[in-house]
Motif scaffolding. Structure first.
Motif, PDB file in Angstrom:
ATOM      1  N   VAL A 116       0.838  -1.048   0.060  1.00  0.00           N
ATOM      2  CA  VAL A 116       0.115  -0.081  -0.054  1.00  0.00           C
ATOM      3  C   VAL A 116       0.896   1.505   0.059  1.00  0.00           C
ATOM      4  O   VAL A 116       0.797   2.125  -0.812  1.00  0.00           O
ATOM      5  CB  VAL A 116      -0.937  -0.145   1.227  1.00  0.00           C
ATOM      6  CG1 VAL A 116      -1.730   1.453   1.358  1.00  0.00           C
ATOM      7  CG2 VAL A 116      -2.236  -1.169   1.146  1.00  0.00           C
ATOM      8  N   ALA A 117       1.880   1.298   0.932  1.00  0.00           N
ATOM      9  CA  ALA A 117       2.839   2.431   0.801  1.00  0.00           C
ATOM     10  C   ALA A 117       3.395   2.584  -0.744  1.00  0.00           C
ATOM     11  O   ALA A 117       3.464   3.737  -0.979  1.00  0.00           O
ATOM     12  CB  ALA A 117       3.853   2.087   1.819  1.00  0.00           C
ATOM     13  N   PHE A 118       3.766   1.590  -1.182  1.00  0.00           N
ATOM     14  CA  PHE A 118       4.578   1.660  -2.481  1.00  0.00           C
ATOM     15  C   PHE A 118       3.431   2.316  -3.510  1.00  0.00           C
ATOM     16  O   PHE A 118       3.735   3.037  -4.377  1.00  0.00           O
ATOM     17  CB  PHE A 118       4.994   0.562  -2.959  1.00  0.00           C
ATOM     18  CG  PHE A 118       5.470   0.312  -4.411  1.00  0.00           C
ATOM     19  CD1 PHE A 118       6.884   0.852  -4.452  1.00  0.00           C
ATOM     20  CD2 PHE A 118       4.717  -0.169  -5.394  1.00  0.00           C
ATOM     21  CE1 PHE A 118       7.470   0.953  -5.919  1.00  0.00           C
ATOM     22  CE2 PHE A 118       5.471  -0.278  -6.723  1.00  0.00           C
ATOM     23  CZ  PHE A 118       6.818   0.322  -7.126  1.00  0.00           C
ATOM     24  N   MET A 265      -7.696  -3.079  -1.508  1.00  0.00           N
ATOM     25  CA  MET A 265      -8.168  -4.291  -2.291  1.00  0.00           C
ATOM     26  C   MET A 265      -7.507  -3.930  -3.847  1.00  0.00           C
ATOM     27  O   MET A 265      -6.907  -4.560  -4.378  1.00  0.00           O
ATOM     28  CB  MET A 265      -9.613  -4.550  -2.610  1.00  0.00           C
ATOM     29  CG  MET A 265      -9.913  -5.804  -3.174  1.00  0.00           C
ATOM     30  SD  MET A 265     -11.646  -5.992  -3.458  1.00  0.00           S
ATOM     31  CE  MET A 265     -12.147  -5.829  -1.691  1.00  0.00           C
ATOM     32  N   VAL A 266      -7.950  -2.723  -4.255  1.00  0.00           N
ATOM     33  CA  VAL A 266      -7.308  -2.373  -5.493  1.00  0.00           C
ATOM     34  C   VAL A 266      -5.792  -2.083  -5.499  1.00  0.00           C
ATOM     35  O   VAL A 266      -5.400  -2.370  -6.559  1.00  0.00           O
ATOM     36  CB  VAL A 266      -7.990  -0.990  -6.125  1.00  0.00           C
ATOM     37  CG1 VAL A 266      -7.382  -0.408  -7.100  1.00  0.00           C
ATOM     38  CG2 VAL A 266      -9.377  -1.400  -6.237  1.00  0.00           C
ATOM     39  N   PHE A 270      -3.336  -4.379  -8.215  1.00  0.00           N
ATOM     40  CA  PHE A 270      -2.304  -3.703  -9.150  1.00  0.00           C
ATOM     41  C   PHE A 270      -0.971  -3.887  -8.920  1.00  0.00           C
ATOM     42  O   PHE A 270      -0.073  -3.782  -9.772  1.00  0.00           O
ATOM     43  CB  PHE A 270      -2.835  -1.949  -9.318  1.00  0.00           C
ATOM     44  CG  PHE A 270      -3.865  -1.558 -10.188  1.00  0.00           C
ATOM     45  CD1 PHE A 270      -3.858  -1.778 -11.470  1.00  0.00           C
ATOM     46  CD2 PHE A 270      -5.199  -1.309  -9.736  1.00  0.00           C
ATOM     47  CE1 PHE A 270      -4.686  -1.316 -12.248  1.00  0.00           C
ATOM     48  CE2 PHE A 270      -6.153  -1.157 -10.288  1.00  0.00           C
ATOM     49  CZ  PHE A 270      -6.162  -1.081 -11.857  1.00  0.00           C
ATOM     50  N   SER A 271      -0.718  -4.450  -7.658  1.00  0.00           N
ATOM     51  CA  SER A 271       0.781  -4.490  -7.448  1.00  0.00           C
ATOM     52  C   SER A 271       1.027  -5.751  -8.019  1.00  0.00           C
ATOM     53  O   SER A 271       2.220  -6.039  -8.315  1.00  0.00           O
ATOM     54  CB  SER A 271       1.052  -4.791  -5.970  1.00  0.00           C
ATOM     55  OG  SER A 271       0.283  -5.789  -5.316  1.00  0.00           O
ATOM     56  N   GLU A 276      -5.026  -8.275 -12.552  1.00  0.00           N
ATOM     57  CA  GLU A 276      -5.299  -8.406 -11.075  1.00  0.00           C
ATOM     58  C   GLU A 276      -5.799  -7.318 -10.382  1.00  0.00           C
ATOM     59  O   GLU A 276      -6.870  -7.316  -9.785  1.00  0.00           O
ATOM     60  CB  GLU A 276      -4.251  -9.003 -10.450  1.00  0.00           C
ATOM     61  CG  GLU A 276      -3.848 -10.330 -10.717  1.00  0.00           C
ATOM     62  CD  GLU A 276      -2.816 -10.244 -11.711  1.00  0.00           C
ATOM     63  OE1 GLU A 276      -2.679  -9.427 -12.328  1.00  0.00           O
ATOM     64  OE2 GLU A 276      -2.530 -11.701 -12.013  1.00  0.00           O
ATOM     65  N   GLY A 277      -5.414  -6.163 -10.839  1.00  0.00           N
ATOM     66  CA  GLY A 277      -5.732  -4.919 -10.275  1.00  0.00           C
ATOM     67  C   GLY A 277      -7.447  -4.639 -10.926  1.00  0.00           C
ATOM     68  O   GLY A 277      -8.187  -4.304 -10.235  1.00  0.00           O
ATOM     69  N   LEU A 278      -7.663  -4.950 -12.303  1.00  0.00           N
ATOM     70  CA  LEU A 278      -8.667  -4.490 -12.777  1.00  0.00           C
ATOM     71  C   LEU A 278      -9.833  -5.627 -12.250  1.00  0.00           C
ATOM     72  O   LEU A 278     -11.085  -5.057 -11.917  1.00  0.00           O
ATOM     73  CB  LEU A 278      -8.919  -4.771 -14.232  1.00  0.00           C
ATOM     74  CG  LEU A 278      -8.040  -3.535 -15.111  1.00  0.00           C
ATOM     75  CD1 LEU A 278      -7.993  -4.076 -16.502  1.00  0.00           C
ATOM     76  CD2 LEU A 278      -8.478  -2.307 -14.867  1.00  0.00           C
TER      77      LEU A 278
END
Length: 354
Positions: A116-118, A265-266, A270-271, A276-278
Motif C-alpha cells: 500500500v505504501a508503494f 483491495m485495488v 495492481f501490485s 489482477e488490479g482490474l
C-alpha cells in the motif's frame, strides 16, 4: 406626654437568600441546569474511554442477548444454557480471528503495508507529474497517507494493544446479558415513578432495534468477507484471505469501511499486475453493489432506517471525540438515539404505545 402614632403593620418579603422567593427559585433552577451541563461536558471529556467501554459492553450484551433469543427458536433449553453456548461461541470466534491473524496472516499484513505504501507513492508521483501536486510535497503527502493506511491495516498490532479494552467490553457485556432486567430496574429506580413505565417501553424498543441492526450487520460482514475472499482467489489476487478478513471486519463500519477496504483491495491487485488490479476493482464494485442493493435494503426494512449522510456525520463526530471505539459504536448509538426520540415524540403526542 407625647402620644406616638400606632405602628403600621409591616409585611416582611422574602429576601434573596430565601429559596421561597419565586425569582430566586427560578434563577437557582437555571443555574443548576447550566452547571449540570458544564459538568456533563467535562465528565464526558474526562471519562471518554470508560464511557466508550461501557457502551461497547452494552452493544456486546445486545449481541449476546440476540444470539440467545435466536438459539431459543431451535433449541428449547433454559436461557442460561443458551447464553453459555452463545458466549463460548463468541469468545471462540474472537480467539480464532486473533490466532488466525496473528499466525497465518502476520507476514501478509506486513507485506500489505509495504504494498500500500508503494502504491501510494506511485500515485503521488503520477499526480505530481501531472501537475496536480507540488513536486516538493509529493513524498511528504505520500508518507502521511501511507502511514494512515498502514495504521488502519495493522490489525494485529492494534488488537494486541487493545486487548485489555476488549476484555473489559466482553466482561461488561456478559454481566449485562446474564441479567438484563436487573440493570433495567436499577436505572428505572433512579427515575420518578411517572417516568418508569415509559422507560421500560423505550428500553424494550431500543433493545429490539439494536438486536436486529447488529444481527443484520453480522450477516453483511460474513457475506462481504467470504464473497470477497472467494472472488479474489478466483482472480489470482494475492493476500485474498487477509483482504477478505479485513473487508468483513470493516463492513461493520458503514461508508468508511467500504472505502478503506476498496482502497486496500485495488492497491494489492495492481501490485500483482493490471489484470489482477482490474479484477480487484470489479470485485469491489460487484460486492458493494450486491451488498448495497440486496443485503442492506433487506436488513434496513427490518431494522431502523438510517440516512447514510447522518451515519457518516455521526462516525466523524464520534471518531473525533472518542477515537476508534467511537467510530465503531457510532451506528448503534445513532440507532438507539433515533428510536428513543421517536418513542418520546409518540408519547408526548398522546399516541398509544403497543
Amino acid at each position: 406626654m407625647v402620644v406616638e402614632p400606632p405602628l403600621t403593620p409591616h409585611v416582611e418579603k422574602p429576601g434573596p437568600a430565601d429559596f421561597r422567593d419565586p425569582v430566586t427559585h427560578t434563577e437557582i433552577k437555571r443555574a443548576t441546569v447550566w452547571i449540570s451541563m458544564a459538568l456533563l461536558v467535562v465528565g464526558v471529556i474526562t471519562l471518554a474511554q470508560p464511557l466508550m467501554l461501557i457502551v461497547g459492553g452494552l452493544v456486546f450484551s445486545v449481541l449476546l442477548d440476540g444470539g440467545t433469543r435466536l438459539l431459543g427458536r431451535v433449541l428449547p433449553i433454559r436461557r442460561g444454557w443458551r447464553l453459555t453456548i452463545v458466549i463460548l461461541s463468541a469468545v471462540a470466534f474472537i480467539g480464532w480471528v486473533g490466532w488466525f491473524a496473528g499466525t497465518t496472516l502476520a507476514a501478509q499484513a506486513e507485506a500489505l503495508r509495504s504494498v500500500v505504501a508503494f502504491q501510494v507513492e506511485r500515485l503521488m508521483g503520477w499526480a505530481s507529474g501531472m501537475g496536480l501536486l507540488p513536486k516538493g510535497e509529493r513524498f511528504d503527502v505520500g508518507a502521511q497517507i501511507a502511514g494512515s493506511v498502514g495504521r488502519l491495516t495493522s490489525a494485529v498490532g492494534t488488537a494486541l494493544g487493545a486487548v485489555t479494552s476488549a476484555i473489559l467490553i466482553i466482561v461488561i457485556g456478559i454481566f449485562i446479558a446474564v441479567e438484563p432486567r436487573l440493570y433495567d430496574r436499577g436505572v428505572a429506580w433512579m427515575l420518578p415513578l411517572r417516568h418508569r413505565q415509559p422507560f421500560y417501553v423505550i428500553s424494550s424498543r431500543v433493545g429490539a432495534t439494536l438486536r436486529r441492526l447488529l444481527s443484520g450487520r453480522l450477516v453483511g460482514m460474513a457475506f462481504e468477507g467470504v464473497f470477497t475472499f472467494v472472488m479474489l482467489s478466483l482472480g489470482g489476487v494475492p493476500m485474498a484471505a487477509l483482504l477478505g478478513l479485513i473487508t468483513g471486519l470493516l463492513a461493520f463500519l458503514p461508508n468508511i469501511g467500504a472505502i478503506v477496504s476498496g482502497v486496500l483491495m485495488v492497491a494489492v491487485g495492481f501490485s500483482a499486475g493490471n489484470g489482477e488490479g482490474l479484477w480487484a476493482l470489479f470485485v469491489y464494485f460487484f460486492v458493494q453493489h450486491v451488498d448495497g442493493y440486496l443485503v442492506v435494503p433487506y436488513i434496513a426494512r427490518r431494522t431502523v432506517d438510517l440516512a447514510p449522510a447522518l451515519v457518516l456525520a455521526a462516525q466523524l463526530i464520534m471518531g473525533a471525540l472518542f477515537g476508534i471505539l467511537g467510530l465503531l459504536l457510532a451506528d448503534p448509538v445513532l440507532a438507539g438515539l433515533k428510536v428513543t426520540l421517536e418513542e418520546l415524540s409518540r408519547m408526548r403526542a398522546g399516541e398509544v404505545v403497543e
